[in-house]
Design a protein around this motif. Sequence first.
Motif: not given
Length: 897
Positions: A735-744
Amino acid sequence: MKLKLSLFALSTLSLTPCLAQIKKNIDNNIITVNYQTKPIRMATRWAKDVSPMNVLKEYPRPQLQRNSWINLNGPWDYCITDSSVEMPNSFEGTILVPFPIESALSGVQKQLDPDKRLWYRKIIPCPVVNNENRILLNFGAVDWLASVFINGKKVGQHSGGYQSFGFDITDFLLPGNNEILVKVYDPTDQGPNPHGKQALHPQNIYYTPSSGIWQTVWMETVSSTHITYLKATPDIDQKSLHLDIVTQGDAKNCKLEIKVLSNDKIINTVAVPIIKNQGNTTINIPNARLWSPDDPFLYDLSVQLTANGSPLDLVKSYFGMRKINIQKDDKGMDRIFLNNKYTYNLGVLDQGFWPDGLYTAPTDDALSFDIKAIKSLGFNTIRKHIKIEPERWYYYADKIGVLVWQDFVNPPYNLPDGSRAIFEKEIRETMDQLHNHPSIVTWVLFNERWGAYDQQRLTDWVKKYDTSRILNAHSGELLFVNDELREPSETPWIHSDIADVHSYPNPRIPVAQPNQARVLGEFGGVGVSVPNHEWNDIQGWGYVQVNPGELKKRYTHMMEKLRDLERVGLSASIYTQPFDVEGEENGLLTYDRAIIKIPVSEIRDINKKLVNQSGGFTSDSSLSVVMNIDTSDNDNKYEELLAEYKNGGRDSSLLRRLVLMALRKKDQNNACIIGNDYFDILADPYSKENLIFLLQTARTDKDRGFIICRDKPELVDTKLGKNSAIRKIEKVIDAENIAPIYRSNPNWDEIQQRVRIKYGNLGEEYVLGRRMIYYGFESSDWKNFGKYYVLYFKRALTHPTGYSLNNVTWVLYEHVSDPEVLKFARDVMKYAIENLDNSAEAYDTYAQLLHRTNQSKEAIKWEEKALNMIKGTPNEKTFAETLQKMKAGQPTWPPNN
């Protein structure tokens, strides 16, 4: 609604001297028992009426009732042992029968693991009976395998968690005290047994198990020659009732004297000789008054067995004159007809769970309340979902007047060895046990393909075995969620009387099929949470979640859509559901039956548009204690409650509710601050219940739940299960390290380095797994997918990973051609089969990897095992084709790979 009770069903019953003495001694012993209900998350209003002296005292079998009986419900000794124990040496305490051991009302509230055995003991006094009589020990239901001992000697064994059974214990009894001992094995969802929606680790649509004795236990005195079975089948077209009666013992010179009564008046009598312990006859029913929801009229039945004029046995029963079939209406559409009249089946999906008793209703009044409430809301149908109820539930369905669609309890999904024979045995016993109930108009063979196999054969067999009902051979074989079909079917509803779709949340109609009524077997599922009336306030679930004020609008729109569908051929609809069940909050009433989410009168008015509410639908007075929901008590109060907290409010219920509100409002900062304050005021912060809440609400590495997992992983795993701490840490990392940038287009090397520095080897392992999934399922970079599959599973294979080994490995098999990677994947699947996954699909994946890595002889053996497991299911053809290719030395993998 006021019920005129059957002439026989609730009469005062007399006891033989033997049973009277037993009752007196048992009552005296019960007075000294120190029973206490375990803490209940939420209790129904009937829980307070349960005590050792007051446990489901009503006669449990209204369709075959005798006068001389004694109820053995109440305190029994219990213990849990290893499976190897032949006889227990001591007992742990008292359990209140017949409440499941996992329930609060049992007084125990413990989980029964598959490798353990549950033992019950009851001491009863009894004199030796004379040669003319026998003592029968009866069980309403024991889940799943029960062995019964009297004075240390085995009397018999029964398998089947939903069917009644009994044994003649006369020859095992001794003068003075006698010990009844019952040994129970219940693997729940880990064995070959039908288990319904019980699961050892329940989530979403699965619920807390109900192991052991969960229906009434009783004894009765009978003659050595007595009646064992009575089957009544009405024929309204011929104005007659056909009776099949079975006896046991020496029936030479015996006959049956049968009386049919209407409103206490005898309307017909018949004498029937017994031939080879069978008595069969057809009785004329003049001017038959037909049973229906509008007029649930029941005839009483008296059957006396005599020998040379002397009475041997007397049983009381009842029946209803009704007919159910599929006919064409005046427009030529196939419809459901009741008593030769088209009758729209407006129903609900009733699962029969209770927060305090789980599978077992707290009292008989509670059992009947559910049916009264459903009919009072204007429904005329109940689909009894994946559970067989006690006989008294069907008695009330008969008396109150509802149409019942009875689901069979499905076999396990993966169809382990023996499961098919067990399933077929249990559905046959179910049909025999429930045959006489006029309310049951439809059998439901399978639900949404759960454990489905040999559909055509089983459909034909059930229809032949019981010609008095219609068969819904596969409810929801086509399942739509948000208008998307989950999985197609080549031959849906084959040979069924009904074409049935499930559609969540909005209604739809199946495509017309010749000679099949079209029905909507499930729809709705609109979730509404009610504060302080939730089983689990962190898990509330529905296909759609709405505020209380929005539910009526949604429901009204759905009913209007049903009216449109009915005009073009829809014959029935089943709304999910009448009551919340544990984490499912999509009921019209809360799980404790205390709050109704749309006022009764308003639901009735909406339902009137589909079902004419005659006098049989009078609103029951017991609904007056059900309160209407407060539509203003929702998340719009967040700012008001937050201000109360900032002004010093520290009540635990306020803080708990605010944490959940903050998370729904995506106010992560306040959720963390308030959650940590909540932890600080808890008297026992490390209890299982509190740890569950803290972990499920932890979203950042500053939340107390995360810190506990990091600093006290052994404590967390002891309370919540192996690897619970790791799983929570991984979720926060994501949630803190991967999800925020997963689609970019993430920079995985940078992420991996940052997470390794912050969280160590565990964090790096998790990133390797996410890289594997990203390359294989997001970007189709098959070379990197194979590389990170190997890197990840070299570290993670021997502990739970959160990924399905079979599913991930199958994608690799289809797309990766590197021989070394394929060999590694073959070894992964070997480990999976030996330790984690015994499914036919896993066998198939392993076999195909063997074949592709030049071990075809071994591959054929495993594919043959897979095919044998999958026979009769939709995948049989595919597995058979794969096996033939292997034997022919042909590739089974996709071309150009």
